[in-house]
Each structure stands twice: as structure tokens, then as C-alpha cells.
Design an enzyme around this catalytic site. Structure first.
Site, PDB file in Angstrom:
ATOM      1  N   LEU A  42       5.614  19.830  36.577  1.00 42.30           N
ATOM      2  CA  LEU A  42       7.044  20.067  36.387  1.00 42.30           C
ATOM      3  C   LEU A  42       7.850  18.923  36.976  1.00 42.30           C
ATOM      4  CD1 LEU A  42       6.930  23.787  37.539  1.00 42.30           C
ATOM      5  CD2 LEU A  42       7.367  23.037  35.199  1.00 42.30           C
ATOM      6  N   THR A  43       8.680  18.299  36.154  1.00 44.27           N
ATOM      7  CA  THR A  43       9.540  17.231  36.634  1.00 44.27           C
ATOM      8  C   THR A  43      10.533  17.786  37.645  1.00 44.27           C
ATOM      9  OG1 THR A  43       9.363  16.131  34.497  1.00 44.27           O
ATOM     10  CG2 THR A  43      11.149  15.422  35.942  1.00 44.27           C
ATOM     11  N   GLN A  51      -0.866  13.882  36.969  1.00 44.39           N
ATOM     12  CA  GLN A  51      -0.437  13.615  35.595  1.00 44.39           C
ATOM     13  C   GLN A  51       0.338  12.301  35.539  1.00 44.39           C
ATOM     14  OE1 GLN A  51       2.887  15.499  33.335  1.00 44.39           O
ATOM     15  NE2 GLN A  51       1.264  16.366  32.054  1.00 44.39           N
ATOM     16  N   CYS A  58       5.910  14.833  26.759  1.00 45.63           N
ATOM     17  CA  CYS A  58       7.217  14.741  27.403  1.00 45.63           C
ATOM     18  C   CYS A  58       8.284  14.335  26.385  1.00 45.63           C
ATOM     19  CB  CYS A  58       7.181  13.732  28.542  1.00 45.63           C
ATOM     20  SG  CYS A  58       8.767  13.529  29.368  1.00 45.63           S
ATOM     21  N   HIS A  82       1.331  22.769  24.413  1.00 47.24           N
ATOM     22  CA  HIS A  82       2.617  23.453  24.579  1.00 47.24           C
ATOM     23  C   HIS A  82       3.079  23.877  23.192  1.00 47.24           C
ATOM     24  CE1 HIS A  82       6.990  23.331  26.361  1.00 47.24           C
ATOM     25  NE2 HIS A  82       6.703  24.463  25.755  1.00 47.24           N
ATOM     26  N   ASN A 139       0.286  26.877  26.558  1.00 44.89           N
ATOM     27  CA  ASN A 139       1.432  26.743  27.446  1.00 44.89           C
ATOM     28  C   ASN A 139       2.701  27.159  26.699  1.00 44.89           C
ATOM     29  OD1 ASN A 139       3.379  23.950  28.620  1.00 44.89           O
ATOM     30  ND2 ASN A 139       3.202  25.931  29.588  1.00 44.89           N
ATOM     31  N   GLY A 140       3.537  27.972  27.358  1.00 49.37           N
ATOM     32  CA  GLY A 140       4.826  28.320  26.780  1.00 49.37           C
ATOM     33  C   GLY A 140       5.194  29.781  26.928  1.00 49.37           C
ATOM     34  N   GLY A 147       4.927  27.304  33.392  1.00 49.65           N
ATOM     35  CA  GLY A 147       5.922  26.359  33.866  1.00 49.65           C
ATOM     36  C   GLY A 147       7.165  27.046  34.381  1.00 49.65           C
ATOM     37  N   ARG A 148       8.154  27.233  33.490  1.00 51.33           N
ATOM     38  CA  ARG A 148       9.425  27.829  33.914  1.00 51.33           C
ATOM     39  C   ARG A 148       9.248  29.224  34.516  1.00 51.33           C
ATOM     40  NH1 ARG A 148      12.945  28.277  28.936  1.00 51.33           N
ATOM     41  NH2 ARG A 148      10.905  28.669  27.999  1.00 51.33           N
TER      42      ARG A 148
END
Length: 723
Positions: free
Chosen positions: A320-321, A394, A426, A507, A564-565, A588-589
């Protein structure tokens, strides 16, 4: 670590803070979001009569009426739509305009109007002391300073008493006025700059009558045994700290990368040979044969790779950025995350020795412990769980030589590294326009060369990739890319063998979609079925004469596949495993909004976290941030900044006990509501000033110079864009 039994999904919660809700059978075809309404079973059993439940409105979190502040019709827009939160902006990403990607699939489609754009140059203010303390005295007793390199030219303070009185603000009173780092580890790398230094300093009286200030808990690892560039850099519990001398050597091109240089020389010649004999006559089969006749094997072959494992019991925290920093990953590991990734680092800055990108490679000691595994699961031959660990790196790169050299330096200088993941998804404009990230989805030949080269020079560290479904909505390319990553290009795999990609994460969105639509798990399931076929095909190829050495095959012949998602609950997690047939799910989120999602996956039940429990996680983040970044002015305000970024997602959690239907959906936005107590209401606030108020509970008052600005100007979080 001892193996565990596969995670079970109990029908009823047994924890004190778990809701006794029946977990629906994953075999049903009915969407999970429509299966369960809270208390409907208990109401029926008690024979009570209730008014008909409100229908579930798409896009609106189903808050129980008693907690609503505004009428439901006032809290939503016409048609039941709620205001969108731009998660691309929240992750520091701008709208994709390089190739007109907002244009829809139809020729006459209109461009989507953007909401004001991103704050590209956010100013967080200055984090420094009023007067700088010289490094020569920052960790030493008052009368025993180290030699100052600047001598008389140094304009920093050398008087410790003056610094403590005038050069910085007074000690903080949070955490009882005691330094959390010193309290836990018995040492504090921040030395005199620590804003809790009063709790680990003393005044010593000498025989000559002089009183000397002495800072406690400064070990030799923070001073004499390290070079000047490393003083204060070594933090307790933090691993993968690359010495400053290595970064300097990289910046001055004094690090010899022999493996990469030899491979890149061969790659240049082979690419030219392929271009000359193959692309010259695409329809001529003899051209391919001519290339095979002149083919020269690379100067080095991939080393035997460490085997890895993904399974039902290994939920994965996504790279995660900004949000995937060390304190947050540490919190998630504590709550049950089994695999973690660094924030995405750019390959070229790593090769240039830039401190910011190498700092992203640091991990906590809890991330180098073995993940859970089920010996009866999809364990490949030769897997040794005792040598496995959770943390992977990563990187992003736009050309093969950057990716290959970055893989070599990472595998050489990072002693604790599970794998190296190449980012191919990305969507950030800066990354995409440079040819990296999701731009690689449209450059499969280049991507294959990158994976092959990285695999050849990374030693025992496996190489993996993270991709999206494609660049555009009307052209999915992941299914073709997955085959290429598993087996290699169809024409050349008999000569070159498999690329050696140990795992692929898909993703379920395109670059064009960003977060505007739900993740496409049907397509992920299609690709998962293809991967199963490719793994079987790898076994067949291994028996043929044309297949090269086994060490070119990924993970001993098996390429893991992750989805992912939009995973926001244990129900989502197990649905994806059982229906899409992926090896594991990357989160992720959902983890930023609800870090205990990993705990829910382990227990197989919803956890209704109280406001005090959630505040405990905020406190832990603050403590972990101070340990990672320091207890000085700079470290505390770095912690404050990233804590506020965390709260910009964390506030979106709607407590389970306030919902009328389950499971929760992260893409549903709640109407205005109040919590079950004042603290719960505060934690749900969308106002950034309340976030700062929460941070001050643990980090003290924010200095006047500190600023916090949202990543997006659209006021989508109800934040003043001026910060």
C-alpha cells in the site's frame, strides 16, 4: 513453527465481542451481501412483531434507524446514491489522462469530469527543532562529546543545557511522560533529541564539584560502532537496515553488480538476434528455426529458489502506497496478517542509493517469523516453513536493466526477504507514463524479459508479479499475461524455458476502472482456472526433452495465484477462496479501514470492536511509529502524519452493531449517524481536525508548524483543502 489445522468457519461466534450470526454456506450462489439481516433469526424465535425492515439501498450503509442523525432521504442523493470517496486520490494517485483513459468503450462516450484533482504538492510543514543539536553531542554525556567534523564552522548547538531549555519544546506528558521506546527496550536511539528524555537522563555530580548531564540507554550500536551516517538510524526491533556506506557506494556507482552486467550483455545480444531472425519474417517458420540454431544460453542460470507457500490460512496484506508503512504492517501482523509487502519502491532510486526508497525496505522483527501453513494444503515439494518469513519487497521499473539490477541489490543487501514482487498494476500517472506499473500490461515481451532477468540474479529469493485485468475496460489482457508468466511466450518457451514467476496476484480491476467499480471476481476465477491448467502443463513440459532445467520452473513447478479486490470480511475472504479457487486473497483498503479483518478471518466470525478497542489500535500505531521513526521532533511528527493518513481510512469503519444487514460493504457510504458513545462518534468523524485531536491523545499537541492536507481537493472526506 508447528503446522496448524485448516481454518474453520464456526457457525456461531464464541468470543465475547463477536456477534452470534450464522455464517452462510459458501456453496450457495446467492450473493453474500443479500444473505443475512441482523437479529432476524432471534426476532422470529421470540415471536415478536416488527415493522417491515427497510430495504437495502445500493451504495448506502444500512445503519439502524435509532443511530441516524438525519432522515434517510436527506442523507442520500437522489436515486439513493451517496457521495463517492475517491480512493485513488486517497492513495496519492491522479486521474489517468495520459491516453484518454476516461473515454469509455463507445466512440461517442463523454470524458468523465474530474473533481478538482489531487494536491500534488502537499505541505506538511517543518518537523525540526527550533535550534538544531549537533550530532557530535546528540548521544553523548555532556562533557564527553565526539569530535565535530565541522569544527568552528558548525552552526548547530553544542551546549546540551541550552538545547534542552531553548532549542526544542518541553518534554511531552503523553504515555505518562515516559519514553515508550526506552520503557520497552531499555534504550532510546533519539538520545538528547527525545521528547521524553527527562525520563531517561540523569545529572551526575563529579568529585570536582561539576554536575554532568548523562543520557541513559544509548548503546554502542547507536554511536561509536556505526558510521556517522548511521547514528540514530538503528531502531530496536527493526531489520533490513542498510548501512549508509552501502547507499553512498550505490550513489557513486562503486557497487559491482557482476551478475546483472553479464546477464544484461547477453540479453542485449539475444534481443538483437531475435529481432534480426524472428521479427524480420513473422510468417516464416524458418526464421524461428534460424534463431534456435544461433541461440546462445545466458551466462548464468537461476539459482535454486526458496520455496514459498500461500494457502487458506495465509491472508495477505497488500503493498500500500503511504499506508503500508512499517508501524501499520506491524499492527496487521499482530492481528493475524500472514504475508506483508513493503510500500512500492522505485527501482532506479534504489540503485542510486536514495535513502527514502531504501527506508521502505525496513521491516519489523515480527515480519520475519514464519507464516502459518497447512501441511495438507497446496504445499510444494521442498517447502521448509522454518526458513520462510512474512515480509516481501515490491518494486516498480520501466526497463529490464533497472528491474534486474534492483533485484540483485535487494537480494544482496536485505538479509530478511521472502520474495521480490514486480508491480505491474500501479495506475499512478507518473509511473504509468514512464512505462512502469500498469504500462507493463501492454508490453508482455518486456515484462517477460524483466521476470526472467530478475529470476536469474536474485539468488534464492523468488520473483513474483502483481497485475491488473488490463489497461482499458474493453480489453482484458490478464489471462494472456498469466500464461506468459507461468510458461513463457509460446514460440520461445522450448528454448528459454519458463520465466520462473513463483506467484501472480491479480487485482480485479483495470487501470481505467481504478476504484470506480466493484472488483471482477468472475474474471479472477477464470484466470485461476487457467493457472491450474498451466501448472499441469508445467508438469507435462518437465517430462519433454525440450524442457530446460527444473530450476527455471516457478516454485518447483507450481505458480501460486492470488486474488485482490474488495475483501472486507471473513465471509468475502472464504467466498473468494471457495468460488474463485484462488490460493489466497490479498487485502488492501479493507485492512486499512478494519485492520482486525485478519483476526476475523482466523476466528471465522464478525468482531464488533468497541470504540475503546479501536482507540487501542490507534495508540499502538502511535507507539509503533515512535519506535520506527524516533521519539524526537522529527519522528513524532512523521508518526503524526502517517497516523492521520491512517485515520483518513480508519474513520470509514461502521461498527457491526450499528448495521441492519450483514455482511458490511466497504464501498457503501453511511448517512450521518451517531455512535453508541461519544468516542465512537469521534472515531467516525470525517473532519480532519478531529483526526488531529485523536493524534494529540498520544503524540501531544501538534506544533504550530505542522500542517495536514488531504490528498484530494474535492472535499470528498469533508476536509478543508487548505489543511
Amino acid at each position: 513453527m508447528d503446522p496448524i489445522e485448516p481454518t474453520k468457519r464456526p457457525a456461531d461466534g464464541t468470543a465475547s465481542n463477536a456477534l452470534p450470526i450464522e455464517i452462510p454456506d459458501s456453496s450457495t450462489d446467492e450473493p453474500a451481501a443479500k444473505r443475512v439481516r441482523i437479529d432476524e433469526t432471534s426476532q422470529a424465535s421470540q415471536g415478536t412483531t416488527h415493522k417491515a425492515p427497510r430495504p437495502r439501498v445500493k451504495g448506502v450503509a444500512p445503519i439502524k434507524e435509532e443511530y441516524l442523525v438525519l432522515a434517510h432521504s436527506q442523507a442520500t442523493k437522489s436515486g439513493g446514491e451517496t457521495e463517492d470517496i475517491d480512493d485513488d486520490a486517497a492513495e496519492g494517485r491522479t486521474a489517468p489522462d495520459a491516453q484518454g483513459l476516461q473515454q469509455g468503450p463507445g466512440k461517442g462516450a463523454k470524458r468523465k469530469k474530474q473533481k478538482g484533482g489531487q494536491n500534488k504538492e502537499r505541505d506538511f510543514g517543518t518537523f525540526s527543532d527550533a535550534q538544531r543539536l549537533c550530532n557530535s553531542v546528540a548521544w553523548t554525556p555532556e562533557f564527553s562529546p565526539r569530535p565535530c567534523k565541522q569544527g568552528d564552522r558548525c552552526n548547530a548547538l553544542h551546549d546540551i543545557r541550552k538545547y534542552l531549555k531553548e532549542g526544542r519544546r518541553a518534554d511531552l506528558t503523553t504515555f505518562g511522560g515516559k519514553c515508550p521506546v526506552f520503557e520497552k527496550y531499555g534504550k532510546c536511539p533519539s538520545g538528547w533529541r527525545c521528547l521524553f528524555v527527562g525520563s531517561h537522563m540523569k545529572e551526575v555530580k563529579h568529585e570536582d564539584g561539576r554536575s554532568e548531564l548523562v543520557v541513559l540507554g544509548v548503546g554502542s550500536e547507536s554511536t561509536a560502532d556505526q558510521g556517522d551516517g548511521d547514528v540514530g538510524e538503528v531502531k530496536p526491533g527493526v531489520v533490513n537496515v542498510v548501512p549508509a556506506s552501502v547507499k553512498i557506494d550505490l550513489s557513486r556507482k562503486r557497487v559491482a553488480l557482476d551478475k546483472s552486467d553479464k546477464y544484461l550483455d547477453w540479453l542485449a545480444k539475444d534481443t538483437e538476434l531475435l529481432r534480426e531472425h524472428y521479427h524480420k519474417k513473422k510468417d516464416d517458420e524458418d526464421a524461428s528455426k534460424d534463431y534456435r540454431a544461433q541461440y546462445v544460453e545466458p551466462p548464468l542460470k537461476p539459482s535454486e529458489k526458496r520455496r514459498i507457500y500461500f494457502g487458506r490460512e495465509t491472508p495477505v496484506l497488500a503493498p500500500l502506497t503511504t499506508q503500508g508503512n512499517l508501524p501499520f504492517r506491524r499492527l496487521c501482523v499482530e492481528l493475524g496478517a500472514q504475508v506483508t509487502y513493503s510500500e512500492m519502491a522505485l527501482g532506479l532510486p534504489l540503485l542510486q542509493g536514495q535513502k527514502a526508497d531504501w527506508t521502505l525496505m525496513r521491516a519489523h522483527e515480527t515480519e520475519i517469523t514464519p507464516p502459518l501453513f497447512n501441511p495438507s494444503g497446496s504445499v510444494v515439494q521442498g517447502y521448509d516453513n522454518t526458513k520462510d518469513l512474512k515480509f516481501g519487497a515490491q518494486i516498480a521499473a520501466n526497463v529490464p536493466w533497472v528491474a534486474i539490477k534492483a533485484a540483485e541489490v535487494l537480494s544482496r543487501f536485505l538479509p530478511h526477504l521472502r520474495l521480490i514482487d514486480l508491480n505491474c498494476g500501479c495506475p499512478i500517472d507518473m509511473v504509468y507514463k514512464s512505462g512502469a506499473g500498469s504500462a507493463l500490461l501492454d508490453a508482455p515481451s518486456k515484462l517477460e524479459r524483466m521476470i526472467r532477468g530478475m529470476n536469474a540474479v536474485s539468488g534464492e529469493v523468488p520473483i513474483t508479479a502483481k497485475i491488473r485485468m488490463g489497461v482499458r475496460d474493453d480489453k482484458f489482457t490478464a489471462h494472456k499475461l498469466v500464461e506468459r508468466l507461468a510458461l513463457g511466450s509460446e514460440d520461445m518457451r522450448g528454448v528459454l524455458g519458463a520465466p520462473g514467476c513463483a506467484a501472480v496476484t491479480l487485482h480485479g480491476r483495470t487501470r481505467q476502472q481504478r476504484y470506480t467499480r466493484a472488483a471482477n471476481w468472475s474474471y479472477i476465477a477464470e484466470c485461476a482456472a487457467l493457472v491450474k491448467q498451466y501448472n499441469e502443463k508445467c508438469d507435462d513440459l518437465a517430462d519433454t526433452v525440450r524442457q530446460v532445467e527444473e530450476n527455471t520452473l516457478p516454485n518447483g513447478g507450481k505458480m501460486y495465484f492470488l486474488g485482490n479486490g474488495d475483501c472486507y470480511s471473513h465471509v468475502d475472504y472464504y467466498d473468494h477462496l471457495d468460488k474463485a479457487k484462488v490460493d489466497s486473497v490479498m487485502i488492501g483498503r479493507g485492512a486499512i479501514i478494519k485492520p482486525w479483518i485478519f483476526e476475523e478471518i482466523q476466528t471465522g466470525q464478525y468482531l464488533d470492536k468497541s470504540a475503546s478497542e479501536r482507540l487501542t489500535y490507534v495508540e499502538k500505531f502511535a507507539r509503533y511509529g515512535i519506535e520506527a521513526w524516533g521519539s524526537d521532533e522529527l519522528g513524532l511528527n512523521y508518526t503524526r502524519r502517517f497516523l492521520l493518513e491512517f485515520l483518513s481510512f480508519f474513520h470509514r469503519y461502521v461498527p457491526i452493531g450499528l448495521l441492519e444487514y450483514l455482511p458490511p460493504n466497504m464501498n457503501e457510504r453511511p448517512p450521518a449517524y451517531r455512535g453508541r458513545n461519544d468516542l465512537e462518534t469521534l472515531l467516525a468523524s470525517k473532519n480532519y481536525k478531529d483526526w488531529i485531536k485523536i493524534s494529540e491523545m498520544f503524540l501531544g499537541p501538534a506544533p504550530p508548524e505542522f500542517k495536514f492536507q488531504p490528498k484530494h481537493k474535492s472535499n470528498s472526506y469533508e476536509i478543508d483543502a487548505e489543511g
